[in-house]
Design an enzyme around this catalytic site. Structure first.
Site, short mmCIF file in Angstrom:
data_model
loop_
_atom_site.label_atom_id
_atom_site.label_comp_id
_atom_site.label_asym_id
_atom_site.label_seq_id
_atom_site.Cartn_x
_atom_site.Cartn_y
_atom_site.Cartn_z
N MET A 11 0.58 -1.32 0.32
CA MET A 11 -0.46 0.26 0.19
C MET A 11 0.97 1.39 -0.18
O MET A 11 1.79 1.16 0.90
CB MET A 11 -1.31 0.29 0.98
CG MET A 11 -1.99 -1.20 1.26
SD MET A 11 -2.98 -0.95 2.52
CE MET A 11 -2.15 -2.15 3.87
N CYS A 93 -3.17 -1.96 -10.42
CA CYS A 93 -2.69 -0.41 -9.63
C CYS A 93 -3.21 0.28 -10.73
O CYS A 93 -2.85 0.18 -11.99
CB CYS A 93 -1.51 -0.04 -9.72
SG CYS A 93 -1.73 2.62 -8.65
N GLY A 205 -9.11 -8.74 -0.95
CA GLY A 205 -10.45 -7.68 -1.64
C GLY A 205 -11.59 -7.57 -0.58
O GLY A 205 -12.50 -8.71 -0.49
C1 LIG Z 1 -3.58 3.68 0.71
C2 LIG Z 1 -3.32 2.26 -0.81
C3 LIG Z 1 -2.24 2.07 -1.58
C4 LIG Z 1 -2.16 1.41 -2.20
N1 LIG Z 1 -1.22 0.91 -3.18
C5 LIG Z 1 -0.58 -0.58 -3.40
C6 LIG Z 1 0.25 0.09 -3.90
O1 LIG Z 1 1.69 0.29 -4.11
N2 LIG Z 1 0.31 -1.63 -4.59
C7 LIG Z 1 -0.13 -2.38 -5.19
O2 LIG Z 1 -0.51 -3.50 -6.05
N3 LIG Z 1 -1.97 -2.22 -4.72
C8 LIG Z 1 -2.60 -1.11 -4.26
N4 LIG Z 1 -3.05 -0.47 -2.81
C9 LIG Z 1 -3.92 -2.12 -3.00
C10 LIG Z 1 -3.79 -3.26 -1.95
O3 LIG Z 1 -3.51 -3.85 -2.30
C11 LIG Z 1 -5.31 -3.99 -2.45
O4 LIG Z 1 -5.57 -4.27 -3.07
C12 LIG Z 1 -6.27 -3.50 -2.13
O5 LIG Z 1 -6.48 -2.04 -0.40
C13 LIG Z 1 -7.93 -4.08 -2.01
O6 LIG Z 1 -7.37 -4.93 -0.49
P1 LIG Z 1 -7.93 -4.90 1.03
O7 LIG Z 1 -10.04 -4.79 0.77
O8 LIG Z 1 -7.95 -5.85 2.15
O9 LIG Z 1 -7.91 -3.53 1.28
C14 LIG Z 1 -3.68 0.17 -1.96
C15 LIG Z 1 -4.87 0.81 -1.30
C16 LIG Z 1 -4.21 0.94 -0.83
C17 LIG Z 1 -5.73 1.66 0.45
#
Ligand SMILES: Cc1cc2nc3c(=O)[nH]c(=O)nc-3n(C[C@H](O)[C@H](O)[C@H](O)COP(=O)(O)O)c2cc1C
Length: 331
Positions: A11, A93, A205
């Site tokens: 993230m 991304c 997700g």
């Molecule tokens: C603040 C933030 C930054 C993120 N940056 C990245 C990143 O650098 N690379 C990536 O693959 N996903 C990034 N994501 C997506 C997360 O890795 C993840 O796929 C997404 O938040 C869904 O998972 P969750 O519902 O458990 O949060 C980011 C998510 C957030 C909230």
């Protein structure tokens, strides 16, 4: 085979090295991911600052952003030499900036290129190379897009696939909206695993608790948790007991944060600002008397110039340790 049972998502702006060190105090076993780092930054940036990590963080994976196989291979080699345990390629991304650079989620439309990238990295490093992707983008049919991508990366030797179980809509949604609005489709990821039983597949997700994570593990090799892990880090104390059947590193969040003190003091002495570390710990206490006062104290004082360890100590004084409270009740 690499253990992907539970990981904390990459993230940007969040999972920096201070955050990862803190998370490691809450779970010894979870696999940690860096923020996405572009090949340009790896090849031309300040490597110590961008890629430095503490040995305590292992197992730790670096996530790369790029689509030039040679630049990715060279970046992967540099990261492997630095001691990372895994190289992960970002194919998920959706930001415009990333898209202009022709990497991230738009690569879902270029599976052959992703295959070349994975093959080039595999040839360059002895450590696992993995891909984090979506189930599709825009008007792609997820049955087809995810299968095609999987086929090419498996042929290239990928060691695991981490699937954010929703599409990215590249036109009209912000990156934040793209984490919430396209509907989740866990069944699609389960079908992928059934079609590729030998491929380690992790799901990502909307996974809101460690209990939910263990339910996915009945069908899949791993679960990656993002926002819930960051915003509610107290949940991570359940990872080692529930996912790995081993004891939690500490009996309470308060005990864990006390173990963070030596790290914070060391970093303060190196010139790191207190806020850079404490901003990651605000959600640590849940349903504990004093949790709000803890947050407020840090939010108010840790940002001040010259803020030191006393801010953290004073903030912690507001919190009743769950263990102490339980002992009191038992007495
Ligand atoms: C603040 C933030 C930054 C993120 N940056 C990245 C990143 O650098 N690379 C990536 O693959 N996903 C990034 N994501 C997506 C997360 O890795 C993840 O796929 C997404 O938040 C869904 O998972 P969750 O519902 O458990 O949060 C980011 C998510 C957030 C909230």
């Amino acid at each position: 085979m690499t253990d992907h049972r539970f990981s904390i998502a990459p993230m940007m702006e969040w999972t920096d090295r201070h955050c990862r060190f803190f998370h490691r105090l809450l779970t010894r076993r979870a696999r940690l991911y860096t923020e996405m780092i572009t090949t340009g930054a790896v090849l031309r940036g300040d490597r110590a600052r961008l890629l430095g990590f503490d040995p305590a963080e292992h197992p730790v994976a670096v996530q790369l952003g790029g689509s030039d196989p040679r630049a990715l291979a060279e970046s992967a080699r540099i990261c492997a030499d630095l001691g990372y345990d895994e190289i992960n390629l970002n194919v998920g991304c959706p930001s415009d900036r990333v898209r202009e650079g022709r990497f991230g989620a738009c690569l879902m439309a270029e599976p052959a290129l992703v295959g070349e990238c994975v093959a080039a990295m595999k040839a360059a490093v002895p450590i696992p190379v993995t891909v984090k992707c979506r189930i599709g983008i825009d008007d792609q049919d997820p049955e087809e897009s995810l299968d095609t991508l999987t086929r090419t990366v498996v042929a290239a030797g990928v060691d695991a696939l981490i699937v954010h179980a929703r599409k990215a809509w590249l036109d009209g949604l912000s990156p934040k909206e793209n984490r919430d609005i396209p509907p989740l489709d866990y069944e699609r990821v389960y079908r992928l695993k059934r079609a590729w039983p030998a491929l380690p597949v992790a799901i990502n997700g909307g996974i809101a608790s460690v209990e939910q994570a263990t339910a996915h593990l009945a069908q899949l090799d791993g679960v990656m948790m993002g926002r819930a892990a960051y915003q509610e880090p107290w949940r991570l104390l359940a990872v080692d007991p529930l996912v790995y059947g081993s004891a939690a590193p500490f009996a309470s969040p308060k005990a864990a944060i006390e173990a963070f003190f030596p790290y914070v003091e060391r970093e303060l002495a190196r010139g790191t600002r207190l806020h850079a570390m404490t901003r990651h710990i605000l959600g640590l206490f849940h349903a504990v008397p004093g949790a709000r006062a803890f947050r407020r104290h840090i939010a108010t004082h840790a940002v001040k110039p010259g803020a030191g360890i006393a801010v953290l100590r004073d903030a912690l004084d507001h919190v009743v340790d769950a263990r102490a409270e339980l002992a009191h009740i038992a007495a």
